[in-house]
Design a protein around this motif. Structure first.
Motif, mmCIF file in Angstrom:
data_model
loop_
_atom_site.group_PDB
_atom_site.id
_atom_site.type_symbol
_atom_site.label_atom_id
_atom_site.label_comp_id
_atom_site.label_asym_id
_atom_site.label_seq_id
_atom_site.Cartn_x
_atom_site.Cartn_y
_atom_site.Cartn_z
ATOM 1 N N GLU A 1 69.777 69.272 19.213
ATOM 2 C CA GLU A 1 70.547 68.396 18.347
ATOM 3 C C GLU A 1 70.449 68.899 16.915
ATOM 4 O O GLU A 1 69.351 69.120 16.405
ATOM 5 C CB GLU A 1 69.996 66.973 18.456
ATOM 6 N N PRO B 1 71.543 68.238 12.880
ATOM 7 C CA PRO B 1 72.143 67.315 11.917
ATOM 8 C C PRO B 1 73.263 68.006 11.145
ATOM 9 O O PRO B 1 73.152 69.189 10.794
ATOM 10 C CB PRO B 1 70.988 66.945 10.987
ATOM 11 N N THR B 2 74.351 67.302 10.930
ATOM 12 C CA THR B 2 75.431 67.776 10.069
ATOM 13 C C THR B 2 75.532 66.797 8.908
ATOM 14 O O THR B 2 74.730 65.877 8.802
ATOM 15 C CB THR B 2 76.775 67.856 10.830
ATOM 16 N N THR C 1 77.647 64.485 8.516
ATOM 17 C CA THR C 1 78.110 63.159 8.930
ATOM 18 C C THR C 1 77.510 62.644 10.226
ATOM 19 O O THR C 1 77.559 61.444 10.482
ATOM 20 C CB THR C 1 79.642 63.176 9.092
ATOM 21 N N GLU C 2 76.980 63.522 11.060
ATOM 22 C CA GLU C 2 76.494 63.103 12.374
ATOM 23 C C GLU C 2 75.546 64.163 12.931
ATOM 24 O O GLU C 2 75.306 65.180 12.307
ATOM 25 C CB GLU C 2 77.679 62.937 13.330
ATOM 26 N N LYS C 3 75.041 63.906 14.115
ATOM 27 C CA LYS C 3 74.267 64.916 14.829
ATOM 28 C C LYS C 3 75.143 65.458 15.947
ATOM 29 O O LYS C 3 75.857 64.701 16.604
ATOM 30 C CB LYS C 3 72.984 64.319 15.397
ATOM 31 N N VAL C 4 75.088 66.787 16.147
ATOM 32 C CA VAL C 4 75.864 67.419 17.209
ATOM 33 C C VAL C 4 74.923 68.245 18.080
ATOM 34 O O VAL C 4 73.849 68.651 17.648
ATOM 35 C CB VAL C 4 76.997 68.319 16.651
ATOM 36 N N LYS C 5 75.349 68.478 19.309
ATOM 37 C CA LYS C 5 74.553 69.293 20.227
ATOM 38 C C LYS C 5 75.020 70.739 20.144
ATOM 39 O O LYS C 5 76.209 71.020 20.130
ATOM 40 C CB LYS C 5 74.679 68.758 21.647
ATOM 41 N N LYS D 1 82.364 71.589 10.117
ATOM 42 C CA LYS D 1 81.246 70.667 9.847
ATOM 43 C C LYS D 1 80.672 70.856 8.445
ATOM 44 O O LYS D 1 79.614 70.343 8.129
ATOM 45 C CB LYS D 1 80.135 70.857 10.887
#
Length: 121
Positions: free
Chosen positions: A32, A34-35, A37-41, A59
């Motif tokens: 995971e 962090p970006t 705005t959100e967390k991405v896999k 991103k």
């Protein structure tokens, strides 16, 4: 603009580093990230090396007076364990032997050997 602990900005792109264990890098994993705005896999392929960069398209930072966003660049840093137990050491020796490597371990530091020599051990 103030600095950030995790991200570095260069234009519309942002950069970060993620630590991976030896096992994650060697075998591959899904981690995971962090970006802004959100967390991405992120799927990390088997055999990933320290210094490998992955790009998360779109991103980064939103572009001023334009459409879209920059990208996020993720640098992998493989963390080498600093303390291993005997079982972990044996397993790594077995891996090295399977690869035809010879390890030359130094259990004692130079200064430990000098101390022992002066003590007459």
């Amino acid at each position: 603009m103030k600095s950030h602990d995790f991200f570095e900005r260069e234009g519309d792109d942002i950069y970060c580093e993620i630590p991976l264990t030896f096992a994650q890098a060697a075998l591959g994993d899904e981690v995971e990230i962090p970006t802004l705005t959100e967390k991405v896999k992120l799927k990390v392929p088997a055999g990933t090396q320290t210094g490998t960069y992955f790009r998360l398209k779109g991103k980064g930072v939103p572009r001023l007076r334009g459409m879209g966003q920059g990208d996020q660049h993720v640098k992998v840093v493989v963390v080498t364990p600093s303390k291993l137990n005997d079982e972990q050491k044996d397993l790594l020796r077995q891996i090295a032997a399977l690869d035809g490597e010879q390890t030359h371990e130094h259990e004692q530091s130079f200064f430990d050997r000098v101390k022992r020599a002066f003590r007459g051990d």
